[in-house]
Design an enzyme around this catalytic site. Structure first.
Site, short mmCIF file in Angstrom:
data_model
loop_
_atom_site.label_atom_id
_atom_site.label_comp_id
_atom_site.label_asym_id
_atom_site.label_seq_id
_atom_site.Cartn_x
_atom_site.Cartn_y
_atom_site.Cartn_z
N ILE A 237 0.83 -1.20 0.00
CA ILE A 237 0.00 0.00 0.00
C ILE A 237 0.88 1.26 0.00
O ILE A 237 0.60 2.23 -0.72
CB ILE A 237 -0.94 -0.01 1.23
CG1 ILE A 237 -1.96 -1.16 1.11
CG2 ILE A 237 -1.65 1.32 1.39
CD1 ILE A 237 -2.80 -1.40 2.35
N ASP A 256 11.68 3.35 4.42
CA ASP A 256 11.46 1.95 4.78
C ASP A 256 12.67 1.44 5.54
O ASP A 256 13.69 2.13 5.65
CB ASP A 256 11.16 1.08 3.54
CG ASP A 256 10.16 -0.03 3.87
OD1 ASP A 256 10.46 -0.86 4.75
OD2 ASP A 256 9.08 -0.07 3.25
N ALA A 304 3.63 2.47 7.52
CA ALA A 304 4.36 1.25 7.93
C ALA A 304 3.53 0.49 8.96
O ALA A 304 2.96 1.09 9.87
CB ALA A 304 5.71 1.63 8.52
N TYR A 368 -2.71 -6.36 17.02
CA TYR A 368 -2.92 -5.53 15.82
C TYR A 368 -4.17 -4.67 15.97
O TYR A 368 -4.16 -3.46 15.69
CB TYR A 368 -3.04 -6.46 14.61
CG TYR A 368 -3.12 -5.77 13.27
CD1 TYR A 368 -1.98 -5.25 12.66
CD2 TYR A 368 -4.34 -5.68 12.60
CE1 TYR A 368 -2.07 -4.63 11.42
CE2 TYR A 368 -4.43 -5.06 11.35
CZ TYR A 368 -3.29 -4.55 10.76
OH TYR A 368 -3.38 -3.94 9.54
N LYS A 372 -4.34 -0.58 15.95
CA LYS A 372 -5.08 0.17 14.93
C LYS A 372 -6.23 0.98 15.54
O LYS A 372 -6.56 2.06 15.06
CB LYS A 372 -5.59 -0.78 13.85
CG LYS A 372 -4.46 -1.45 13.05
CD LYS A 372 -3.56 -0.43 12.37
CE LYS A 372 -2.58 -1.05 11.40
NZ LYS A 372 -1.71 -0.05 10.75
P1 NAD Z 1 3.21 -4.74 3.68
O1 NAD Z 1 3.69 -5.71 4.67
O2 NAD Z 1 3.07 -5.18 2.26
O3 NAD Z 1 4.15 -3.43 3.69
C1 NAD Z 1 4.50 -2.81 4.89
C2 NAD Z 1 5.75 -1.99 4.67
O4 NAD Z 1 6.09 -1.40 5.93
C3 NAD Z 1 6.95 -2.85 4.26
O5 NAD Z 1 7.62 -2.25 3.18
C4 NAD Z 1 7.79 -2.90 5.51
O6 NAD Z 1 9.20 -3.06 5.25
C5 NAD Z 1 7.49 -1.55 6.13
N1 NAD Z 1 7.82 -1.54 7.56
C6 NAD Z 1 7.49 -2.47 8.49
N2 NAD Z 1 8.03 -2.14 9.67
C7 NAD Z 1 8.68 -0.97 9.48
C8 NAD Z 1 9.44 -0.14 10.34
N3 NAD Z 1 9.65 -0.47 11.62
N4 NAD Z 1 9.99 1.00 9.82
C9 NAD Z 1 9.82 1.30 8.54
N5 NAD Z 1 9.10 0.55 7.67
C10 NAD Z 1 8.56 -0.58 8.15
O7 NAD Z 1 1.83 -4.18 4.25
P2 NAD Z 1 0.59 -3.52 3.50
O8 NAD Z 1 -0.44 -4.55 3.29
O9 NAD Z 1 1.05 -2.70 2.34
O10 NAD Z 1 0.03 -2.57 4.67
C11 NAD Z 1 0.36 -1.19 4.77
C12 NAD Z 1 -0.42 -0.61 5.94
O11 NAD Z 1 -1.81 -0.85 5.75
C13 NAD Z 1 -0.08 -1.23 7.29
O12 NAD Z 1 -0.13 -0.25 8.29
C14 NAD Z 1 -1.19 -2.23 7.49
O13 NAD Z 1 -1.39 -2.53 8.86
C15 NAD Z 1 -2.35 -1.50 6.89
N6 NAD Z 1 -3.45 -2.36 6.47
C16 NAD Z 1 -3.32 -3.26 5.48
C17 NAD Z 1 -4.40 -4.03 5.12
C18 NAD Z 1 -4.34 -5.03 3.99
O14 NAD Z 1 -5.35 -5.67 3.72
N7 NAD Z 1 -3.22 -5.21 3.30
C19 NAD Z 1 -5.61 -3.92 5.81
C20 NAD Z 1 -5.71 -2.99 6.83
C21 NAD Z 1 -4.62 -2.22 7.15
#
Ligand code: NAD
Length: 463
Positions: A237, A256, A304, A368, A372
């Protein structure tokens, strides 16, 4: 992990079988692309009861041809129809043969249950004609604490909106915007009445009156000259958010962890931005960002996030604390540091990332869900102060099931349920969250503050 069911329903046998068996039929959603940047049809402007706002100039700038009808609140009353053909468009008014791709129902003047009949009278005759992937936006007024009849009628609009969203189908969305000032809501209406909001449905968005002059809308590159920082932007995302903000003209800093440095640098190079390798949980993360962007950050996107799922009975303290630290504590720390240092300029925007798991709860995700939900608390508390003291808005996006590496790791049956259990019967794409973020980051969205907007296709989980 591709959605094979979705692909199957797009084949002739798939369509036939799923229809016969009464299985979900996810519609092909119309998302923004340079070739199809606006909805494919006119906008029908309906009014239930007396209107409390002047919408005409705002709707005229949506890029859609507008037709207007007024219902005085009596079911069956013949509506008066007037059509406007704004700048350079020549389309049949929606009162005629053309099917509306968007309907705006102005219910701002609804003050009692009797006037609510105008909602039925206005929408009942047209709802069937709205094109697939069309938009219905209901406009309401803030609830008046001194008038329980007005509050009842206005709150009724929320139940109406969410129910219509659940029954309308065909990739259509239904949202409610509460407003007092149409000009302040222009960026919000543009977003909801466009293909950019394809996966946003069943939402209630409060738009304040504008505190000052609203910058002129620039649908092309609203973020030109602005700098945005996106955490966790190397993939998923966050990467889509970085791309979308860059499309809208921002210079983007892709942040990142060191392990993702290569992907972060590649994306930053492609977008003409910069990469910042940093673990956002570092105690001095805010200071390092401030040093990188002294006094010149406009948009801060806290994206993140991590999951470490286990039921509470099996969850070691480390799993709990690592999720709370990345998803919530680091967001609080860096926000505080950047506001205190004046790194975020007046007119700035903070968008944090919640989740429907934080609103509805999810088995195996106490850590989680807590993190959130904490984001929601942060946003609601900080938003008024950040705006008053720093001129910065604070909002959150709350994604539902979005197709990323995070959800690809979910076990098959739960993944399938996540994809189907929403009004659009499919998962969202990272770009859906990115478009929503870009609307909140828009300089013209200064009257949108303290909102938590779900990007979940109207998930059945939670309100
Ligand atoms: P993802 O795991 O594909 O990407 C997350 C990114 O965050 C990665 O590039 C990772 O390296 C980076 N990251 C993790 N820890 C970090 C840190 N300590 N410092 C810097 N960067 C860090 O996740 P995603 O699915 O793209 O999700 C992005 C956001 O959306 C998150 O906050 C997630 O909780 C939220 N979210 C996602 C979904 C979904 O369905 N995918 C649903 C609800 C919420």
């Amino acid at each position: 992990m591709p959605d094979r069911y979705l692909s199957f329903t797009r084949t002739a046998p798939g369509r036939f079988l799923t229809r016969r068996l009464g299985l979900p039929q996810p519609a092909a959603l119309h998302r923004w692309s340079p070739d199809r940047p606006v909805l494919d049809g006119p906008l029908l402007h309906l009014t239930a009861g007396p209107s409390a706002v002047d919408l005409a100039p705002v709707l005229a700038r949506t890029g859609l041809t507008v037709a207007t009808r007024r219902s005085e609140g009596t079911a069956g009353a013949a509506p008066a129809v007037a059509a406007r053909r704004p700048e350079g468009t020549a389309v049949d008014p929606a009162g005629g043969a053309a099917r509306p791709a968007a309907v705006v129902l102005d219910a701002t003047g609804v003050r009692d249950v009797g006037t609510l009949a105008g909602v039925h009278a206005a929408l009942h005759p047209v709802v069937r004609s709205v094109t697939p992937s069309g938009r219905i936006v209901v406009l309401g007024a803030p609830l008046d604490p001194a008038d329980h009849h007005q509050s009842a009628a206005q709150q009724a609009l929320e139940g109406f909106t969410r129910s219509l969203g659940k029954e309308i189908g065909g990739g259509r969305t239904v949202n409610l915007v509460r407003l007092t000032d149409a000009g302040a809501a222009e960026s919000t209406l543009r977003f909801l009445l466009s293909p950019r909001s394809a996966y946003v449905s069943g939402q209630v968005i409060d738009v304040l009156a504008a505190a000052g002059p609203v910058p002129p809308a620039d649908p092309g590159r609203p973020l030109a000259g602005r700098t945005a920082l996106v955490t966790g932007a190397a993939r998923g995302i966050g990467a889509a958010v970085a791309e979308t903000l860059a499309r809208d003209g921002a210079r983007v800093v892709v942040l990142d962890v060191p392990q993702a440095a290569q992907d972060a640098r590649r994306l930053a190079d492609r977008l003409g931005g910069a990469a910042l390798t940093l673990d956002i949980t570092a105690a001095d993360a805010g200071e390092r960002i401030a040093a990188e962007l002294p006094g010149r950050l406009d948009v801060l996107i806290h994206n993140a996030g991590v999951t470490r799922d286990r039921r509470l009975v099996n969850m070691p303290a480390e799993r709990w604390s690592s999720v709370l630290d990345v998803n919530l504590a680091s967001v609080l720390r860096t926000t505080d540091a950047l506001l205190a240092k004046g790194t975020l300029r007046p007119g700035g925007r903070i968008v944090a990332t919640a989740s429907i798991a934080g609103l509805a709860g999810n088995a195996g995700q106490t850590n989680y869900g807590a993190s959130k939900a904490g984001i929601v608390g942060l946003v609601r508390s900080l938003a008024p102060r950040a705006l008053a003291e720093h001129g910065v808005t604070v909002n959150a996006v709350a994604p539902g099931f979005i197709e990323t590496r995070m959800t690809a790791a979910v076990p098959l049956l739960i993944r399938e349920a996540g994809r189907r259990m929403n009004s659009l019967a499919q998962g969202g794409l990272p770009v859906d969250v990115a478009e929503t973020t870009a609307w909140l980051a828009d300089p013209a969205s200064g009257a949108v503050n303290g909102q938590v907007v779900r990007v979940c296709g109207q998930s059945l989980l939670g309100a």
